[in-house]
Design a protein around this motif. Sequence first.
Motif, PDB file in Angstrom:
ATOM      1  N   LEU A   1      67.149   1.834 -22.177  1.00 34.66           N
ATOM      2  CA  LEU A   1      66.290   2.994 -22.410  1.00 34.66           C
ATOM      3  C   LEU A   1      66.641   3.615 -23.757  1.00 34.66           C
ATOM      4  CD1 LEU A   1      66.403   4.507 -18.815  1.00 34.66           C
ATOM      5  CD2 LEU A   1      64.440   3.419 -19.915  1.00 34.66           C
ATOM      6  N   PRO A   2      65.676   4.231 -24.442  1.00 35.94           N
ATOM      7  CA  PRO A   2      65.891   4.716 -25.810  1.00 35.94           C
ATOM      8  C   PRO A   2      66.986   5.777 -25.899  1.00 35.94           C
ATOM      9  CG  PRO A   2      63.839   5.565 -24.923  1.00 35.94           C
ATOM     10  CD  PRO A   2      64.317   4.530 -23.964  1.00 35.94           C
ATOM     11  N   ALA A   3      67.978   5.538 -26.759  1.00 33.27           N
ATOM     12  CA  ALA A   3      69.124   6.437 -26.881  1.00 33.27           C
ATOM     13  C   ALA A   3      68.699   7.843 -27.278  1.00 33.27           C
ATOM     14  CB  ALA A   3      70.117   5.865 -27.898  1.00 33.27           C
ATOM     15  N   GLN A   4      67.665   7.952 -28.094  1.00 34.23           N
ATOM     16  CA  GLN A   4      67.205   9.253 -28.576  1.00 34.23           C
ATOM     17  C   GLN A   4      66.823  10.195 -27.432  1.00 34.23           C
ATOM     18  OE1 GLN A   4      63.727   8.976 -31.040  1.00 34.23           O
ATOM     19  NE2 GLN A   4      63.449  11.203 -31.217  1.00 34.23           N
ATOM     20  N   TRP A   5      66.278   9.617 -26.353  1.00 34.27           N
ATOM     21  CA  TRP A   5      65.735  10.437 -25.265  1.00 34.27           C
ATOM     22  C   TRP A   5      66.555  10.327 -23.983  1.00 34.27           C
ATOM     23  CZ3 TRP A   5      62.250  13.422 -27.381  1.00 34.27           C
ATOM     24  CH2 TRP A   5      61.440  12.950 -28.422  1.00 34.27           C
ATOM     25  N   ARG A   6      67.684   9.635 -24.016  1.00 38.01           N
ATOM     26  CA  ARG A   6      68.381   9.198 -22.812  1.00 38.01           C
ATOM     27  C   ARG A   6      68.806  10.340 -21.878  1.00 38.01           C
ATOM     28  NH1 ARG A   6      72.160   4.444 -24.408  1.00 38.01           N
ATOM     29  NH2 ARG A   6      70.152   3.404 -24.640  1.00 38.01           N
ATOM     30  N   LYS A   7      69.064  11.532 -22.433  1.00 42.35           N
ATOM     31  CA  LYS A   7      69.543  12.641 -21.604  1.00 42.35           C
ATOM     32  C   LYS A   7      68.415  13.577 -21.161  1.00 42.35           C
ATOM     33  CE  LYS A   7      74.078  12.593 -23.845  1.00 42.35           C
ATOM     34  NZ  LYS A   7      75.057  13.351 -24.677  1.00 42.35           N
ATOM     35  N   LEU A   8      67.179  13.159 -21.417  1.00 43.11           N
ATOM     36  CA  LEU A   8      66.017  13.975 -21.074  1.00 43.11           C
ATOM     37  C   LEU A   8      65.113  13.233 -20.100  1.00 43.11           C
ATOM     38  CD1 LEU A   8      65.170  15.245 -24.672  1.00 43.11           C
ATOM     39  CD2 LEU A   8      66.330  16.543 -22.865  1.00 43.11           C
ATOM     40  N   PRO A   9      64.297  13.935 -19.340  1.00 42.20           N
ATOM     41  CA  PRO A   9      63.410  13.252 -18.388  1.00 42.20           C
ATOM     42  C   PRO A   9      62.537  12.182 -19.023  1.00 42.20           C
ATOM     43  CG  PRO A   9      63.464  15.589 -17.918  1.00 42.20           C
ATOM     44  CD  PRO A   9      64.238  15.405 -19.199  1.00 42.20           C
ATOM     45  N   VAL A  10      62.070  12.402 -20.253  1.00 37.89           N
ATOM     46  CA  VAL A  10      61.199  11.420 -20.900  1.00 37.89           C
ATOM     47  C   VAL A  10      61.945  10.126 -21.222  1.00 37.89           C
ATOM     48  CG1 VAL A  10      61.588  12.057 -23.336  1.00 37.89           C
ATOM     49  CG2 VAL A  10      59.315  11.275 -22.584  1.00 37.89           C
ATOM     50  N   GLY A  11      63.275  10.182 -21.241  1.00 37.79           N
ATOM     51  CA  GLY A  11      64.079   8.995 -21.518  1.00 37.79           C
ATOM     52  C   GLY A  11      64.495   8.232 -20.282  1.00 37.79           C
ATOM     53  N   GLN A  12      63.981   8.637 -19.127  1.00 38.55           N
ATOM     54  CA  GLN A  12      64.295   7.944 -17.882  1.00 38.55           C
ATOM     55  C   GLN A  12      63.222   6.899 -17.568  1.00 38.55           C
ATOM     56  OE1 GLN A  12      67.375   8.862 -16.691  1.00 38.55           O
ATOM     57  NE2 GLN A  12      67.226  10.073 -18.574  1.00 38.55           N
ATOM     58  N   ALA A  13      63.502   6.067 -16.578  1.00 38.92           N
ATOM     59  CA  ALA A  13      62.551   5.038 -16.161  1.00 38.92           C
ATOM     60  C   ALA A  13      61.216   5.672 -15.782  1.00 38.92           C
ATOM     61  CB  ALA A  13      63.109   4.268 -14.980  1.00 38.92           C
ATOM     62  N   ARG A  14      60.116   4.988 -16.119  1.00 38.54           N
ATOM     63  CA  ARG A  14      58.785   5.546 -15.892  1.00 38.54           C
ATOM     64  C   ARG A  14      58.527   5.822 -14.414  1.00 38.54           C
ATOM     65  NH1 ARG A  14      55.430   8.854 -17.661  1.00 38.54           N
ATOM     66  NH2 ARG A  14      56.342   9.688 -15.763  1.00 38.54           N
ATOM     67  N   SER A  15      58.881   4.882 -13.546  1.00 39.83           N
ATOM     68  CA  SER A  15      58.650   5.038 -12.114  1.00 39.83           C
ATOM     69  C   SER A  15      59.510   4.030 -11.383  1.00 39.83           C
ATOM     70  CB  SER A  15      57.171   4.803 -11.771  1.00 39.83           C
ATOM     71  OG  SER A  15      56.854   3.426 -11.903  1.00 39.83           O
ATOM     72  N   MET A  16      59.609   4.191 -10.068  1.00 45.56           N
ATOM     73  CA  MET A  16      60.374   3.215  -9.294  1.00 45.56           C
ATOM     74  C   MET A  16      59.656   1.874  -9.256  1.00 45.56           C
ATOM     75  SD  MET A  16      63.100   4.712  -8.821  1.00 45.56           S
ATOM     76  CE  MET A  16      63.750   3.187  -8.144  1.00 45.56           C
ATOM     77  N   GLY A  17      58.325   1.888  -9.296  1.00 46.30           N
ATOM     78  CA  GLY A  17      57.594   0.628  -9.342  1.00 46.30           C
ATOM     79  C   GLY A  17      57.889  -0.138 -10.613  1.00 46.30           C
ATOM     80  N   VAL A  18      57.928   0.568 -11.747  1.00 51.94           N
ATOM     81  CA  VAL A  18      58.282  -0.081 -13.012  1.00 51.94           C
ATOM     82  C   VAL A  18      59.731  -0.557 -12.959  1.00 51.94           C
ATOM     83  CG1 VAL A  18      58.541   0.240 -15.495  1.00 51.94           C
ATOM     84  CG2 VAL A  18      56.582   1.239 -14.315  1.00 51.94           C
ATOM     85  N   HIS A  19      60.619   0.257 -12.377  1.00 53.76           N
ATOM     86  CA  HIS A  19      62.016  -0.157 -12.235  1.00 53.76           C
ATOM     87  C   HIS A  19      62.102  -1.437 -11.407  1.00 53.76           C
ATOM     88  CE1 HIS A  19      66.086   0.766 -13.178  1.00 53.76           C
ATOM     89  NE2 HIS A  19      65.911   2.074 -13.242  1.00 53.76           N
ATOM     90  N   GLU A  20      61.379  -1.473 -10.283  1.00 54.23           N
ATOM     91  CA  GLU A  20      61.388  -2.671  -9.445  1.00 54.23           C
ATOM     92  C   GLU A  20      60.759  -3.857 -10.155  1.00 54.23           C
ATOM     93  OE1 GLU A  20      62.933  -3.322  -6.650  1.00 54.23           O
ATOM     94  OE2 GLU A  20      63.758  -1.304  -6.672  1.00 54.23           O
ATOM     95  N   SER A  21      59.814  -3.604 -11.031  1.00 52.02           N
ATOM     96  CA  SER A  21      59.216  -4.718 -11.768  1.00 52.02           C
ATOM     97  C   SER A  21      60.258  -5.438 -12.619  1.00 52.02           C
ATOM     98  CB  SER A  21      58.059  -4.223 -12.652  1.00 52.02           C
ATOM     99  OG  SER A  21      58.523  -3.587 -13.844  1.00 52.02           O
ATOM    100  N   GLN A  22      61.237  -4.677 -13.118  1.00 52.78           N
ATOM    101  CA  GLN A  22      62.269  -5.296 -13.946  1.00 52.78           C
ATOM    102  C   GLN A  22      63.256  -6.095 -13.099  1.00 52.78           C
ATOM    103  OE1 GLN A  22      61.655  -4.999 -17.465  1.00 52.78           O
ATOM    104  NE2 GLN A  22      59.902  -4.425 -16.212  1.00 52.78           N
ATOM    105  N   SER A  23      63.668  -5.553 -11.970  1.00 51.15           N
ATOM    106  CA  SER A  23      64.594  -6.286 -11.102  1.00 51.15           C
ATOM    107  C   SER A  23      63.920  -7.519 -10.519  1.00 51.15           C
ATOM    108  CB  SER A  23      65.113  -5.382  -9.984  1.00 51.15           C
ATOM    109  OG  SER A  23      64.057  -4.910  -9.182  1.00 51.15           O
ATOM    110  N   LEU A  24      62.640  -7.401 -10.147  1.00 55.75           N
ATOM    111  CA  LEU A  24      61.929  -8.547  -9.588  1.00 55.75           C
ATOM    112  C   LEU A  24      61.549  -9.556 -10.664  1.00 55.75           C
ATOM    113  CD1 LEU A  24      59.737  -6.677  -6.966  1.00 55.75           C
ATOM    114  CD2 LEU A  24      61.708  -8.153  -6.534  1.00 55.75           C
ATOM    115  N   PHE A  25      61.333  -9.091 -11.875  1.00 54.39           N
ATOM    116  CA  PHE A  25      61.129 -10.032 -12.975  1.00 54.39           C
ATOM    117  C   PHE A  25      62.378 -10.893 -13.138  1.00 54.39           C
ATOM    118  CE2 PHE A  25      61.201 -11.609 -17.251  1.00 54.39           C
ATOM    119  CZ  PHE A  25      59.882 -11.879 -17.564  1.00 54.39           C
TER     120      PHE A  25
END
Length: 491
Positions: free
Chosen positions: A271-295
């Motif tokens: 995730l982008p270091a510039q935004w990492r400590k802010l909500p906008v720097g977090q994963a978009r959604s759990m579905g997107v997160h799961e898309s990466q693990s399932l990929f």
Amino acid sequence: MSYSALEQHFEQLHHLQHLGAICGWDQATMMPAGGNEARAEALGTLAVLCHQQLQDERLSDWFGEAKSEALSAGQQQSLAEMERSWRDATLLPQDLVRARSLAGSRCEHAWRSLRPANDWAGFLPLFEEVVALSREAAGARADALGLSRYDSLLELYEPGMRSQTLDALFNDLNQWLPGLITQVQEKQRNESVLQPAGPFATEQQKALGLEVMAKLGFDFNRGRLDVSVHPFCGGVSDDVRLTTRYDENDAAQALMGIIHETGHARYEQSLPAQWRKLPVGQARSMGVHESQSLFFEMQLGRHPAFLRQLSPLLNQHLGEQAAFAPDNLARLYTRVQPGFIRVDADEVTYPAHVMLRYQIERDLIEGNLEPRHVPERWDQLMQQYLGLSTKGDYKNGCLQDIHWTDGSFGYFPSYTLGAIYAAQLAEDMQQQLGRFEQLLSGDLAPVFNWLQQHIWQHASLLSTEELLQQASGQSLSSAPFRRHLEQRYLG
């Protein structure tokens, strides 16, 4: 500037959440059982502190003033995500936040011993409290957001997703998935598959898993691997904690679990270091997160080209045997057989496990199903979807997952949404870079670079729909997922 004040405020919140994540990881991996009540109270207090941070009376003024400031496009999206977090937090009173945290911690801790004992009766009172508090929270959210109770919880995990869309997707899957399961089982019926001969020592499996994680680009300077009852990926981007579980008679379970969780971890670490400590720097959604693990696990990890790279590592760490030959691994890792356990399910039957849970949790939250009736409904749907009965078998039925113990209702659809997203991304990646047969035969950097460019670097700067559109050129559709399954399993 009010925007700067908001950034500082949300960075402080991030530090508190970091501590909570590590305390939660320790609770699941290393904490002695006797420490649970004290840990539950500590986490409850921390949850209140985080909630208070989000309910600071200054925030309303800061948000109003920041909207009139000259902000970059990234800052504008950051402001929107901070405001969404603030809005979500202000919907629930502090006493409800604390009560949910306490009930969830107690229920989860008890589940760890009640599930092996098949003790539904012991679990039910704790679960009823979690459901009651979750309904109360869902009601408060629904009234404020103008959504159904279940959709108000779904919004926490998959912003913008609605049960109406899920119903349409799952109805489509239900039209062709049962037939595909039958076709694949018939095709595989006469295939010869060698089962690896164990036992496989835990330390050997761990060494194998660590080498595969390194191959997949995991940064061990900012993360580690441990053991828990239920595998997960937690922590924060600069402090990622993965867990798996080992079975000395079945090395495949831990290995594929590690590959799956490494997909989550690579997303977090990238995730982008510039935004990492802010909500906008977090994963978009759990579905997107799961898309990466399932990929990582399904699209990449079980592809014949990747298995050819995995074969020598298995021989090296677990001892050379014919079962680790690439062709046999390809057959072994794509077996389709309806089973009781979701986390052990194959790629084809897995959506059935998710559809079952979706229907139950939706009805629980909407008040159309009471907790005491969950085992009966579970058994009914298992027979309908997979032809299996869990009557009286709670540990392999409705007690098998950790998610509901802490009130994470609305989470389960993310798994199948993730599989659908992953199929769309994989299809587009191959159109741009070439077939996986070539991509996965050598250096995997082009694969990770593509994910970095199209998914990881965007964090929550784009909506899920925007991510899919810019990466795959299409809106959410189950068609690429169907094409992927039919090509892999029917040829």
